[in-house]
Design a protein around this motif. Structure first.
Motif, PDB file in Angstrom:
ATOM      1  N   ARG A  97       0.770  -1.171  -0.050  1.00 12.14           N
ATOM      2  CA  ARG A  97      -0.117   0.021   0.148  1.00 12.14           C
ATOM      3  C   ARG A  97       0.845   1.213   0.047  1.00 12.14           C
ATOM      4  O   ARG A  97       1.964   1.268   0.347  1.00 12.14           O
ATOM      5  CB  ARG A  97      -1.096   0.065   1.335  1.00 12.14           C
ATOM      6  CG  ARG A  97      -0.325   0.130   2.462  1.00 12.14           C
ATOM      7  CD  ARG A  97      -1.244  -0.063   3.561  1.00 12.14           C
ATOM      8  NE  ARG A  97      -1.795  -1.340   3.612  1.00 12.14           N
ATOM      9  CZ  ARG A  97      -1.163  -2.205   4.339  1.00 12.14           C
ATOM     10  NH1 ARG A  97       0.087  -2.357   4.649  1.00 12.14           N
ATOM     11  NH2 ARG A  97      -1.991  -3.538   4.262  1.00 12.14           N
ATOM     12  N   VAL A  98       0.323   2.204  -0.516  1.00  8.89           N
ATOM     13  CA  VAL A  98       0.966   3.591  -0.323  1.00  8.89           C
ATOM     14  C   VAL A  98      -0.235   4.617   0.367  1.00  8.89           C
ATOM     15  O   VAL A  98      -1.368   4.592  -0.193  1.00  8.89           O
ATOM     16  CB  VAL A  98       1.177   4.172  -1.838  1.00  8.89           C
ATOM     17  CG1 VAL A  98       1.884   5.562  -1.816  1.00  8.89           C
ATOM     18  CG2 VAL A  98       2.223   3.084  -2.624  1.00  8.89           C
ATOM     19  N   LEU A  99       0.187   5.288   1.353  1.00  7.68           N
ATOM     20  CA  LEU A  99      -0.396   6.421   2.100  1.00  7.68           C
ATOM     21  C   LEU A  99      -0.080   7.522   1.588  1.00  7.68           C
ATOM     22  O   LEU A  99       1.251   8.148   1.637  1.00  7.68           O
ATOM     23  CB  LEU A  99      -0.155   6.235   3.453  1.00  7.68           C
ATOM     24  CG  LEU A  99      -0.231   4.809   4.113  1.00  7.68           C
ATOM     25  CD1 LEU A  99       0.045   5.013   5.651  1.00  7.68           C
ATOM     26  CD2 LEU A  99      -1.755   4.008   3.991  1.00  7.68           C
ATOM     27  N   LEU A 100      -0.906   8.027   0.785  1.00  6.93           N
ATOM     28  CA  LEU A 100      -0.569   9.622   0.275  1.00  6.93           C
ATOM     29  C   LEU A 100      -0.881  10.587   1.394  1.00  6.93           C
ATOM     30  O   LEU A 100      -1.826  10.610   2.064  1.00  6.93           O
ATOM     31  CB  LEU A 100      -1.464   9.931  -1.267  1.00  6.93           C
ATOM     32  CG  LEU A 100      -1.091   9.101  -2.280  1.00  6.93           C
ATOM     33  CD1 LEU A 100      -1.896   9.519  -3.311  1.00  6.93           C
ATOM     34  CD2 LEU A 100       0.496   9.299  -2.815  1.00  6.93           C
ATOM     35  N   ALA A 122      -0.499  -2.540  -5.432  1.00  9.11           N
ATOM     36  CA  ALA A 122      -0.656  -1.787  -4.140  1.00  9.11           C
ATOM     37  C   ALA A 122      -1.975  -0.960  -3.908  1.00  9.11           C
ATOM     38  O   ALA A 122      -2.697  -0.810  -5.065  1.00  9.11           O
ATOM     39  CB  ALA A 122       0.243  -0.695  -4.282  1.00  9.11           C
ATOM     40  N   GLU A 123      -2.678  -1.005  -2.819  1.00  9.18           N
ATOM     41  CA  GLU A 123      -3.519  -0.176  -2.328  1.00  9.18           C
ATOM     42  C   GLU A 123      -3.200   1.021  -2.271  1.00  9.18           C
ATOM     43  O   GLU A 123      -2.107   1.474  -1.674  1.00  9.18           O
ATOM     44  CB  GLU A 123      -4.339  -0.863  -1.175  1.00  9.18           C
ATOM     45  CG  GLU A 123      -5.451   0.043  -0.754  1.00  9.18           C
ATOM     46  CD  GLU A 123      -5.826  -0.488   0.645  1.00  9.18           C
ATOM     47  OE1 GLU A 123      -6.769  -1.524   0.781  1.00  9.18           O
ATOM     48  OE2 GLU A 123      -5.476  -0.153   1.798  1.00  9.18           O
ATOM     49  N   ILE A 124      -3.797   2.183  -2.688  1.00  7.14           N
ATOM     50  CA  ILE A 124      -3.331   3.454  -2.735  1.00  7.14           C
ATOM     51  C   ILE A 124      -4.396   4.274  -1.630  1.00  7.14           C
ATOM     52  O   ILE A 124      -5.757   4.695  -1.920  1.00  7.14           O
ATOM     53  CB  ILE A 124      -3.686   4.291  -3.890  1.00  7.14           C
ATOM     54  CG1 ILE A 124      -2.805   3.539  -5.137  1.00  7.14           C
ATOM     55  CG2 ILE A 124      -2.817   5.707  -3.577  1.00  7.14           C
ATOM     56  CD1 ILE A 124      -1.166   3.057  -4.464  1.00  7.14           C
ATOM     57  N   VAL A 125      -4.113   4.644  -0.237  1.00 13.40           N
ATOM     58  CA  VAL A 125      -4.773   5.586   0.525  1.00 13.40           C
ATOM     59  C   VAL A 125      -4.592   6.880   0.332  1.00 13.40           C
ATOM     60  O   VAL A 125      -3.348   7.195   0.555  1.00 13.40           O
ATOM     61  CB  VAL A 125      -4.345   4.799   2.116  1.00 13.40           C
ATOM     62  CG1 VAL A 125      -5.064   5.928   3.231  1.00 13.40           C
ATOM     63  CG2 VAL A 125      -4.626   3.217   2.285  1.00 13.40           C
ATOM     64  N   VAL A 126      -5.751   7.556   0.147  1.00 15.04           N
ATOM     65  CA  VAL A 126      -5.800   8.832  -0.262  1.00 15.04           C
ATOM     66  C   VAL A 126      -6.748   9.888   0.579  1.00 15.04           C
ATOM     67  O   VAL A 126      -7.532   9.307   0.975  1.00 15.04           O
ATOM     68  CB  VAL A 126      -5.987   9.125  -1.667  1.00 15.04           C
ATOM     69  CG1 VAL A 126      -7.653   8.486  -2.039  1.00 15.04           C
ATOM     70  CG2 VAL A 126      -5.942  10.719  -2.101  1.00 15.04           C
ATOM     71  N   PRO A 127      -6.204  10.895   1.154  1.00 10.00           N
ATOM     72  CA  PRO A 127      -7.143  11.799   1.861  1.00 10.00           C
ATOM     73  C   PRO A 127      -8.344  11.986   1.005  1.00 10.00           C
ATOM     74  O   PRO A 127      -8.569  12.586  -0.293  1.00 10.00           O
ATOM     75  CB  PRO A 127      -6.293  12.868   2.210  1.00 10.00           C
ATOM     76  CG  PRO A 127      -4.802  12.731   1.855  1.00 10.00           C
ATOM     77  CD  PRO A 127      -4.795  11.547   1.093  1.00 10.00           C
ATOM     78  N   LYS A 128      -9.660  11.600   1.603  1.00  5.50           N
ATOM     79  CA  LYS A 128     -10.799  11.676   1.034  1.00  5.50           C
ATOM     80  C   LYS A 128     -11.207  13.217   0.490  1.00  5.50           C
ATOM     81  O   LYS A 128     -11.390  13.724  -0.368  1.00  5.50           O
ATOM     82  CB  LYS A 128     -11.928  11.096   1.898  1.00  5.50           C
ATOM     83  CG  LYS A 128     -13.438  11.294   1.111  1.00  5.50           C
ATOM     84  CD  LYS A 128     -14.259  10.592   2.056  1.00  5.50           C
ATOM     85  CE  LYS A 128     -15.635  10.599   1.140  1.00  5.50           C
ATOM     86  NZ  LYS A 128     -16.262  11.693   0.901  1.00  5.50           N
ATOM     87  N   GLU A 163     -10.530   0.446  -8.222  1.00  6.06           N
ATOM     88  CA  GLU A 163     -10.917  -0.113  -6.774  1.00  6.06           C
ATOM     89  C   GLU A 163      -9.775  -0.337  -5.911  1.00  6.06           C
ATOM     90  O   GLU A 163     -10.298  -0.179  -4.826  1.00  6.06           O
ATOM     91  CB  GLU A 163     -11.574  -1.425  -7.001  1.00  6.06           C
ATOM     92  CG  GLU A 163     -12.816  -1.332  -7.844  1.00  6.06           C
ATOM     93  CD  GLU A 163     -13.925  -2.579  -7.889  1.00  6.06           C
ATOM     94  OE1 GLU A 163     -13.361  -3.474  -7.561  1.00  6.06           O
ATOM     95  OE2 GLU A 163     -14.819  -2.643  -8.351  1.00  6.06           O
ATOM     96  N   ARG A 164      -8.664  -0.021  -6.332  1.00  8.08           N
ATOM     97  CA  ARG A 164      -7.556  -0.108  -5.414  1.00  8.08           C
ATOM     98  C   ARG A 164      -7.337   1.277  -4.589  1.00  8.08           C
ATOM     99  O   ARG A 164      -6.191   1.381  -3.964  1.00  8.08           O
ATOM    100  CB  ARG A 164      -6.347  -0.844  -5.928  1.00  8.08           C
ATOM    101  CG  ARG A 164      -6.294  -2.036  -6.132  1.00  8.08           C
ATOM    102  CD  ARG A 164      -4.995  -2.885  -6.523  1.00  8.08           C
ATOM    103  NE  ARG A 164      -4.681  -2.356  -7.970  1.00  8.08           N
ATOM    104  CZ  ARG A 164      -3.400  -2.187  -8.461  1.00  8.08           C
ATOM    105  NH1 ARG A 164      -2.413  -2.006  -7.427  1.00  8.08           N
ATOM    106  NH2 ARG A 164      -3.431  -1.943  -9.622  1.00  8.08           N
ATOM    107  N   VAL A 165      -8.061   2.361  -5.056  1.00  5.56           N
ATOM    108  CA  VAL A 165      -8.042   3.615  -4.361  1.00  5.56           C
ATOM    109  C   VAL A 165      -8.895   3.768  -3.131  1.00  5.56           C
ATOM    110  O   VAL A 165     -10.001   3.296  -3.448  1.00  5.56           O
ATOM    111  CB  VAL A 165      -8.476   4.866  -5.277  1.00  5.56           C
ATOM    112  CG1 VAL A 165      -8.290   6.078  -4.702  1.00  5.56           C
ATOM    113  CG2 VAL A 165      -7.364   4.908  -6.533  1.00  5.56           C
ATOM    114  N   LYS A 166      -8.240   3.972  -2.256  1.00  6.42           N
ATOM    115  CA  LYS A 166      -9.161   3.855  -0.689  1.00  6.42           C
ATOM    116  C   LYS A 166      -9.172   5.093   0.074  1.00  6.42           C
ATOM    117  O   LYS A 166      -8.200   5.552   0.516  1.00  6.42           O
ATOM    118  CB  LYS A 166      -8.414   2.788   0.148  1.00  6.42           C
ATOM    119  CG  LYS A 166      -8.149   1.487  -0.473  1.00  6.42           C
ATOM    120  CD  LYS A 166      -9.638   0.802  -0.664  1.00  6.42           C
ATOM    121  CE  LYS A 166      -9.528  -0.545  -1.443  1.00  6.42           C
ATOM    122  NZ  LYS A 166     -10.644  -1.275  -1.655  1.00  6.42           N
ATOM    123  N   PRO A 167     -10.275   6.098  -0.429  1.00  9.27           N
ATOM    124  CA  PRO A 167     -10.347   7.365   0.329  1.00  9.27           C
ATOM    125  C   PRO A 167     -10.618   7.127   1.831  1.00  9.27           C
ATOM    126  O   PRO A 167     -11.486   6.300   2.091  1.00  9.27           O
ATOM    127  CB  PRO A 167     -11.198   7.982  -0.410  1.00  9.27           C
ATOM    128  CG  PRO A 167     -11.727   7.204  -1.704  1.00  9.27           C
ATOM    129  CD  PRO A 167     -11.270   6.016  -1.532  1.00  9.27           C
TER     130      PRO A 167
END
Length: 272
Positions: A97-100, A122-128, A163-167
């Motif tokens: 995963r990557v935490l942006l 990778a799952e991409i965690v992004v600030p919603k 779908e791997r983008v996770k806000p």
């Protein structure tokens, strides 16, 4: 390869993507054009040079990154984070995963290959709040040209990772990792607090670009900030919390690990 430091369950290593040279004319100030102009006149160089960092976290469930650097998209003086990852024995497919921290090019463009995802698993965690703002293409024309890159990144991120983008709205994102809102630089700018107990690490993204100026006067910023006053307020709040709780700190443009200390009416970094 720099040595990692342990914070709770995570070994954290700073990887340098390169050096960004911000033109001194891009300096701004949240409350005084006069103060800004005096600082520009006094600055001895044509640029404010700053490290561009990403962070490698090795934890119980594998490899996590905080931010991803520029990739090859900002020229040869940057994008060195990929070689640093390889030097650490990490291949793109190893990244879980990557935490942006936010949707700016020096933090998010490294997610992309020329024709797809650079990190294929990778799952991409992004600030919603960032994705909510930059995901609205109709808003692009309402901001200055030099702050429009986030809209292109948001569109590319969704098209590439799907779908791997996770806000996430903030709060806990993984065991011992909490997203903390630090708005101003972008509408949804986040930092990440890592670890547990007495020694924790805050990775504060672009809360700080130029310590030589912003520690003495947190109202200093750059034209890249979406809301200069809000960014200054976030700086003051996080500096105070980091000092009170004795967090170790680093960020996208901080060299190494530091502690924040109050020194009268100003702030200082000491090596952590």
């Amino acid at each position: 390869m720099p040595d990692g430091r342990r914070f709770g369950s995570y070994e954290v290593t700073v990887l340098i993507d390169g050096v960004y040279k911000a033109p001194i004319e891009h300096l701004a100030h949240a409350s005084s054009e006069t103060v800004r102009d005096a600082a520009v006149a006094a600055w001895a160089e044509p640029t404010v040079d700053m490290d561009v960092n990403l962070f490698l976290l090795r934890g119980p469930d594998g490899v996590t990154l905080v931010d991803a650097g520029t990739g090859p998209f900002w020229g040869p003086q940057l994008g060195l984070g990929r070689a640093a990852l390889a030097g650490a024995g990490v291949q793109p497919e190893d990244v879980k995963r990557v935490l942006l921290t936010h949707l700016h090019g020096d933090h998010a463009l490294g997610l992309f290959a020329d024709d797809g995802a650079y990190f294929p698993k990778a799952e991409i965690v992004v600030p919603k709040p960032d994705l909510d703002f930059f995901g609205k293409s109709a808003l692009k024309e309402t901001v200055p040209t030099y702050r429009r890159g986030g809209f292109d990144i948001a569109a590319r991120l969704l098209a590439t990772y799907g779908e791997r983008v996770k806000p996430v709205p903030g709060g806990p994102v993984l065991p011992e990792i909490e997203a903390i809102a630090m708005p101003g630089h972008t509408p949804g700018h986040f930092g990440y607090l890592i670890g547990k107990g007495a020694e924790r690490l805050v990775l504060w993204g672009d809360l700080v670009h130029a310590p030589a100026l912003q520690l003495d006067d947190p109202d200093f910023c750059f034209i890249y900030d979406a809301d200069a006053a809000q960014g200054a307020a976030s700086r003051r709040a996080i500096f105070a919390r980091a000092a009170e709780e004795r967090w170790v700190a680093s960020g996208g443009h901080v060299s190494g690990f530091v502690h924040v200390e109050r020194a009268g009416d100003v702030w200082r970094f000491t090596r952590a």
